[in-house]
Motif scaffolding. Structure first.
Motif, mmCIF file in Angstrom:
data_model
loop_
_atom_site.group_PDB
_atom_site.id
_atom_site.type_symbol
_atom_site.label_atom_id
_atom_site.label_comp_id
_atom_site.label_asym_id
_atom_site.label_seq_id
_atom_site.Cartn_x
_atom_site.Cartn_y
_atom_site.Cartn_z
ATOM 1 N N UNK A 42 0.805 -1.227 0.000
ATOM 2 C CA UNK A 42 0.000 0.000 0.000
ATOM 3 C C UNK A 42 0.838 1.276 0.000
ATOM 4 N N UNK A 43 0.163 2.350 -0.403
ATOM 5 C CA UNK A 43 0.680 3.713 -0.277
ATOM 6 C C UNK A 43 -0.415 4.494 0.437
ATOM 7 N N UNK A 44 -0.092 5.061 1.600
ATOM 8 C CA UNK A 44 -1.086 5.831 2.360
ATOM 9 C C UNK A 44 -0.967 7.317 2.025
ATOM 10 N N UNK A 45 -2.089 7.872 1.591
ATOM 11 C CA UNK A 45 -2.192 9.291 1.285
ATOM 12 C C UNK A 45 -3.278 9.870 2.181
ATOM 13 N N UNK A 46 -3.031 11.033 2.757
ATOM 14 C CA UNK A 46 -4.030 11.701 3.579
ATOM 15 C C UNK A 46 -4.727 12.801 2.808
ATOM 16 N N UNK A 47 -5.875 13.199 3.306
ATOM 17 C CA UNK A 47 -6.626 14.304 2.711
ATOM 18 C C UNK A 47 -7.211 15.152 3.828
ATOM 19 N N UNK A 103 -1.828 16.590 12.247
ATOM 20 C CA UNK A 103 -1.096 15.805 13.249
ATOM 21 C C UNK A 103 -1.505 14.336 13.212
ATOM 22 N N UNK A 104 -2.800 14.078 13.087
ATOM 23 C CA UNK A 104 -3.278 12.693 13.024
ATOM 24 C C UNK A 104 -2.705 11.986 11.800
ATOM 25 N N UNK A 105 -2.799 12.628 10.646
ATOM 26 C CA UNK A 105 -2.330 12.003 9.408
ATOM 27 C C UNK A 105 -0.827 11.739 9.433
ATOM 28 N N UNK A 106 -0.058 12.678 9.946
ATOM 29 C CA UNK A 106 1.400 12.540 9.931
ATOM 30 C C UNK A 106 1.894 11.605 11.031
ATOM 31 N N UNK A 107 1.439 11.800 12.253
ATOM 32 C CA UNK A 107 2.007 11.066 13.382
ATOM 33 C C UNK A 107 1.303 9.747 13.692
ATOM 34 N N UNK A 108 0.001 9.682 13.535
ATOM 35 C CA UNK A 108 -0.713 8.444 13.827
ATOM 36 C C UNK A 108 -0.816 7.548 12.594
ATOM 37 N N UNK A 114 -0.046 14.478 1.732
ATOM 38 C CA UNK A 114 -1.369 14.983 2.098
ATOM 39 C C UNK A 114 -1.925 15.822 0.952
ATOM 40 N N UNK A 115 -3.174 15.560 0.618
ATOM 41 C CA UNK A 115 -3.917 16.400 -0.318
ATOM 42 C C UNK A 115 -4.661 17.420 0.526
ATOM 43 N N UNK A 132 9.228 20.976 8.024
ATOM 44 C CA UNK A 132 10.012 20.241 9.019
ATOM 45 C C UNK A 132 9.909 18.732 8.815
ATOM 46 N N UNK A 133 8.707 18.243 8.558
ATOM 47 C CA UNK A 133 8.481 16.808 8.420
ATOM 48 C C UNK A 133 8.553 16.334 6.977
ATOM 49 N N UNK A 134 8.854 17.272 6.060
ATOM 50 C CA UNK A 134 9.017 16.965 4.636
ATOM 51 C C UNK A 134 7.815 16.194 4.068
ATOM 52 N N UNK A 135 6.640 16.775 4.287
ATOM 53 C CA UNK A 135 5.390 16.164 3.824
ATOM 54 C C UNK A 135 5.010 16.786 2.483
ATOM 55 N N UNK A 136 4.980 16.006 1.412
ATOM 56 C CA UNK A 136 4.467 16.560 0.149
ATOM 57 C C UNK A 136 2.983 16.865 0.302
ATOM 58 N N UNK A 137 2.580 18.045 -0.142
ATOM 59 C CA UNK A 137 1.181 18.405 -0.099
ATOM 60 C C UNK A 137 0.717 18.777 -1.502
ATOM 61 N N UNK A 138 -0.574 18.625 -1.732
ATOM 62 C CA UNK A 138 -1.139 18.974 -3.031
ATOM 63 C C UNK A 138 -2.608 19.243 -2.878
ATOM 64 N N UNK A 139 -3.234 19.647 -3.946
ATOM 65 C CA UNK A 139 -4.668 19.931 -3.919
ATOM 66 C C UNK A 139 -4.948 21.336 -4.353
ATOM 67 N N UNK A 140 -6.203 21.745 -4.214
ATOM 68 C CA UNK A 140 -6.611 23.028 -4.749
ATOM 69 C C UNK A 140 -6.192 24.226 -3.905
#
Length: 142
Positions: A42-47, A103-108, A114-115, A132-140
């Motif tokens: 799997x690949x987990x992506x958050x929104x 916080x939930x998406x990144x840490x838990x 994240x979109x 800081x956490x090097x999270x790629x983000x995208x979306x509108x």
């Protein structure tokens, strides 16, 4: 400045999502090290999207677009054999709820990317954490 209609906002969201995934594929899978949110299966992506707040009429369309797009990818075998799992969080177009969702998406949930968030205020508040956490983000909201 002219307001965007729901249809053009929806189209822009779908295009943004596609571009985001192309960049994500190029960056994430060109390295051999273990990556947060990626397993053999799997690949987990958050929104982070407004499901129930004041802009939920657009947010509901964005959520539907994300779900349908990911369903289509998964039905064709996923990405490099990995199925995408999307974890949706409702920020109610509220900065505190957006921070909690991040916080939930990144840490838990340990998502790869994240979109969202869609709110400029949330993005400004979360910017240093995103870097800081090097999270790629995208979306509108970008």
């Amino acid at each position: 400045m002219k307001e965007r209609s729901g249809s053009s906002q929806f189209s822009l969201s779908v295009v943004s999502f596609c571009v985001f995934f192309l960049i994500l594929l190029h960056v994430s899978f060109s390295y051999g090290k273990e990556v947060r949110g990626v397993t053999q299966e799997t690949i987990k992506i958050g929104s982070i999207t407004d499901h129930t707040g004041p802009t939920s009429s657009v947010g509901a369309l964005v959520v539907l677009a994300y779900k349908n797009f990911i369903k289509g990818i998964n039905e064709r075998g996923g990405i490099h054999g990995r199925k995408i799992k999307i974890i949706m969080e409702d920020d109610r177009y509220s900065i505190p709820a957006g921070i909690a969702a991040f916080k939930k998406l990144v840490f838990k949930d340990q998502v790869l990317a994240i979109l969202g968030p869609v709110s400029v205020g949330e993005t400004k508040v979360l910017f240093r954490h995103i870097e800081k956490h090097k999270i790629p983000i995208g979306g509108e909201g970008r």
